[in-house]
Design a protein around this motif. Structure first.
Motif, short mmCIF file in Angstrom:
data_model
loop_
_atom_site.label_atom_id
_atom_site.label_comp_id
_atom_site.label_asym_id
_atom_site.label_seq_id
_atom_site.Cartn_x
_atom_site.Cartn_y
_atom_site.Cartn_z
N ALA A 65 6.99 4.91 12.18
CA ALA A 65 7.06 4.67 13.63
C ALA A 65 8.46 4.87 14.16
CB ALA A 65 6.56 3.27 13.93
N SER A 66 9.47 4.53 13.37
CA SER A 66 10.87 4.68 13.81
C SER A 66 11.46 6.04 13.46
CB SER A 66 11.73 3.57 13.18
OG SER A 66 11.73 3.69 11.76
N ASN A 67 10.65 6.87 12.76
CA ASN A 67 11.11 8.20 12.34
C ASN A 67 12.39 8.11 11.52
OD1 ASN A 67 10.81 11.01 12.19
ND2 ASN A 67 12.22 11.34 13.90
N ARG A 68 12.43 7.10 10.67
CA ARG A 68 13.63 6.87 9.88
C ARG A 68 13.84 8.00 8.88
NH1 ARG A 68 15.04 1.34 6.42
NH2 ARG A 68 17.18 1.97 5.85
N GLY A 69 15.04 8.55 8.86
CA GLY A 69 15.38 9.64 7.95
C GLY A 69 15.04 11.01 8.47
N GLY A 70 14.33 11.05 9.57
CA GLY A 70 13.97 12.34 10.13
C GLY A 70 12.93 13.05 9.29
N THR A 71 12.75 14.30 9.64
CA THR A 71 11.71 15.10 8.97
C THR A 71 11.99 15.25 7.49
OG1 THR A 71 11.35 16.30 11.02
CG2 THR A 71 10.48 17.29 8.99
N LYS A 72 13.27 15.44 7.12
CA LYS A 72 13.62 15.69 5.73
C LYS A 72 13.77 14.41 4.91
CE LYS A 72 15.99 20.09 6.54
NZ LYS A 72 17.24 20.86 6.35
N GLY A 73 14.26 13.35 5.52
CA GLY A 73 14.58 12.15 4.74
C GLY A 73 13.53 11.06 4.76
N MET A 74 12.53 11.19 5.64
CA MET A 74 11.54 10.12 5.77
C MET A 74 10.78 9.88 4.47
SD MET A 74 8.32 9.79 8.38
CE MET A 74 9.36 9.93 9.82
N HIS A 75 10.43 10.99 3.79
CA HIS A 75 9.62 10.81 2.57
C HIS A 75 10.36 10.04 1.50
CE1 HIS A 75 12.02 14.28 1.33
NE2 HIS A 75 11.71 13.96 0.09
N GLY A 76 11.72 10.08 1.55
CA GLY A 76 12.50 9.30 0.59
C GLY A 76 12.33 7.81 0.79
N PHE A 77 12.37 7.39 2.07
CA PHE A 77 12.15 5.97 2.36
C PHE A 77 10.71 5.56 2.04
CE2 PHE A 77 15.77 6.93 5.24
CZ PHE A 77 16.66 6.00 4.74
N ILE A 78 9.77 6.44 2.35
CA ILE A 78 8.37 6.16 2.01
C ILE A 78 8.22 5.96 0.50
CG2 ILE A 78 6.03 7.08 1.98
CD1 ILE A 78 6.67 8.53 4.60
N ALA A 79 8.87 6.83 -0.26
CA ALA A 79 8.78 6.74 -1.73
C ALA A 79 9.37 5.44 -2.25
CB ALA A 79 9.49 7.93 -2.36
N GLU A 80 10.51 5.01 -1.67
CA GLU A 80 11.15 3.77 -2.12
C GLU A 80 10.25 2.56 -1.88
OE1 GLU A 80 14.87 3.55 -0.14
OE2 GLU A 80 15.61 5.44 -0.95
N VAL A 81 9.71 2.46 -0.66
CA VAL A 81 8.85 1.31 -0.35
C VAL A 81 7.57 1.35 -1.17
CG1 VAL A 81 7.58 0.14 1.48
CG2 VAL A 81 9.80 1.18 1.98
N ALA A 82 6.98 2.55 -1.32
CA ALA A 82 5.76 2.67 -2.10
C ALA A 82 5.99 2.30 -3.56
CB ALA A 82 5.21 4.09 -2.00
N GLU A 83 7.14 2.68 -4.11
CA GLU A 83 7.46 2.35 -5.50
C GLU A 83 7.53 0.85 -5.70
OE1 GLU A 83 8.29 3.22 -9.53
OE2 GLU A 83 7.65 4.54 -7.90
N VAL A 84 8.16 0.16 -4.75
CA VAL A 84 8.26 -1.29 -4.85
C VAL A 84 6.88 -1.94 -4.74
CG1 VAL A 84 9.15 -3.37 -3.72
CG2 VAL A 84 10.62 -1.38 -4.00
N GLY A 85 6.11 -1.52 -3.73
CA GLY A 85 4.80 -2.12 -3.53
C GLY A 85 3.86 -1.88 -4.69
N ILE A 86 3.81 -0.63 -5.16
CA ILE A 86 2.89 -0.28 -6.25
C ILE A 86 3.37 -0.86 -7.58
CG2 ILE A 86 2.02 1.64 -7.63
CD1 ILE A 86 1.87 3.25 -5.03
N GLY A 87 4.68 -0.78 -7.81
CA GLY A 87 5.22 -1.33 -9.06
C GLY A 87 4.95 -2.81 -9.18
N ASN A 88 5.17 -3.56 -8.11
CA ASN A 88 4.91 -5.00 -8.14
C ASN A 88 3.42 -5.29 -8.26
OD1 ASN A 88 7.59 -5.73 -7.99
ND2 ASN A 88 7.61 -5.89 -5.76
N ALA A 89 2.59 -4.48 -7.57
CA ALA A 89 1.13 -4.68 -7.64
C ALA A 89 0.63 -4.51 -9.07
CB ALA A 89 0.43 -3.72 -6.70
#
Length: 488
Positions: A65-89
């Motif tokens: 929603a905040s377009n954090r990281g822009g077109t090129k960097g957003m997937h990096g933030f997505i990957a970081e949060v997903a890694e934490v959520g899935i790893g902990n799950a």
């Protein structure tokens, strides 16, 4: 053996039998309690794991929603949060502590896993599978690896790099760049990157997800698939716990062996005490005495083994309470013994039926007493033994009192019957004498009434009529009455 000693032995025996059954019931209950606790823990683990995935989804939604990281960097933030959520799950669903933490401070470390720093590099640009980004980061932080930190790249990139690193040049020369896989040039880049040893391959690790799974258009589907995987893990572990809690041959063998040992030991002690009560000292036991004791002990071991296995099977496969299951087994043994005595001619059919009824009744009393004792004293085995002891003592006391009362009632009944029989006999004889006298008089009257002599017959007929109850007015006992009766 005195009646008191026999009663004590019998009560002790039923208590020992119910104790064995209660112990088996405790084993069953403990197994079920463990299953219930496991199910509850797994429910907690599932809720925590699903919560971790949902938290990650909410956080990624904020990133998008905040377009954090822009077109090129957003997937990096997505990957970081997903890694934490899935790893902990994945940790939480198996009962482990959550190990991942998102640092999110734009520093050299993106994630922490059990205190170990992780820098994620989800890059596909340049065809180097993220190795170029790793080299750039390492150049800025040369002590990063030495400090025990690690680099993390997409799982599919890691597998490709590892395959190329292990591949010989001869095999790599046959590679061609296509959508299906890497090229020979990719192989050379990987070999050159690790050749200088600055960043060893061991400092790299795969992420939980592939590169494409953390894109803006795929992360929802990825997290939904992960939640479904977590739920499958939950169900698998639940099924495994249920299977582990089922009755087993090993536990049945344990119950059988323990029951055999207890009942065999009890039989040995009882046999020795019986010899001692008979006046034989332990030092004076002959070979025949020990042989008899051994035989009784062996029977006890065999009976106990059958009892233990039977109670285990009945309590686990027919949902019968242990006390009831033991009562069924005990009654079966007792009736079988009476049937054998009947076949051998030691008792009659009536005695067999009466003895079988008594055996069944005593087994039922023991079962009910044990159940009540366990309910009043909810301590495994102890409550059962106390209930059985009290119940059997009360039953035998009542039985003895009832037997004494029954004997008195029966004796009184027999005396009353004897007196009544004598009275009825006397009255019967009086009636016979009266009947004989009356019959004699009647026959005499008949003989005179039908006498050939007219005068005798007339007098006899008059007497017979009077005896038969005819009134004097109706009897023709004079000439005038006769003339009046026939002529008027």
């Amino acid at each position: 053996m005195s009646d008191q000693a026999a009663t004590a032995n019998s009560t002790a025996k039923t208590g020992q039998e119910q104790a064995v059954a209660a112990w088996i019931d405790y084993l069953n209950q403990a197994r079920l309690d463990r299953l219930i606790r496991t199910f509850r823990q797994q429910d907690v683990h599932l809720a925590a794991a699903v919560g971790s995935i949902n938290d990650a989804l909410l956080e990624i939604n904020k990133v998008v929603a905040s377009n954090r990281g822009g077109t090129k960097g957003m997937h990096g933030f997505i990957a970081e949060v997903a890694e934490v959520g899935i790893g902990n799950a994945r940790d939480l669903i198996v009962g482990q502590e959550a190990r991942y933490e998102w640092v999110d401070d734009n520093g050299p470390i993106d994630l922490l896993r059990s205190g170990v720093g992780i820098q994620q590099k989800f890059y596909a640009a340049g065809g180097r599978f993220g190795l170029g980004a790793v080299a750039e980061h390492f150049a800025r932080y040369p002590d990063y690896i030495a400090n025990g930190n690690r680099y993390q790249i997409p799982k599919d990139h890691y597998e490709t790099i590892r395959g190329l690193l292990r591949m010989s040049e001869q095999d790599a020369s046959a590679l061609s760049r296509s959508a299906e896989g890497p090229s020979f040039r990719d192989w050379k880049r990987v070999q050159e990157f690790f050749a200088n040893g600055a960043v060893p391959f061991e400092s790299l690790e795969p992420a939980h997800l592939d590169y494409r799974e953390v894109q803006q258009g795929t992360y929802r589907e990825t997290l939904q698939a992960e939640e479904a995987s977590v739920r499958r893990t939950y169900q698998t572990r639940r099924d495994a716990a249920h299977m582990a809690s089922r009755p087993s041959i090993a536990e049945a063998a344990k119950a059988t062996g323990a029951a055999a040992a207890v009942e065999g030991s009890a039989a040995f002690i009882t046999a020795v005490l019986a010899k001692r009560r008979a006046g034989t000292k332990l030092s004076d036991f002959a070979a025949d005495d020990w042989a008899e004791i051994s035989e009784q002990t062996g029977v006890g071991f065999a009976t106990g083994g059958v009892r233990g296995l039977s109670v285990y099977v009945l309590t686990n496969f027919t949902a019968s309470p242990a006390a009831v299951a033991n009562a069924v087994v005990t009654a079966g043994f007792g009736i079988a013994e009476q049937a054998n005595r009947f076949r051998c001619g030691e008792i009659s059919e009536v005695e067999f039926i009466e003895n079988a009824e008594t055996v069944a009744l005593e087994a039922s009393v023991s079962a009910v007493s044990s159940l009540i004792g366990q309910a009043i004293v909810p301590v495994p085995v102890v409550g059962t033994v106390i209930g059985n002891t009290v119940g059997m003592l009360m039953y035998r006391t009542a039985k003895e009192s009832l037997s004494t009362r029954e004997a008195a009632i029966i004796a009184q009944y027999l005396e009353e019957q004897r007196t009544l029989r004598a009275q009825l006999t006397a009255e019967h004889q009086e009636l016979i004498d009266e009947l004989n006298a009356a019959l004699t008089t009647y026959l005499d009257l008949l003989e005179r009434a039908f006498s050939p002599d007219i005068g005798t017959a007339l007098a006899g007929s008059i007497d017979l009529a009077r005896v038969l109850g005819v009134s004097d007015d109706e009897i023709l006992d004079s000439d005038d009455k006769t003339l009046d009766y026939f002529l008027l």
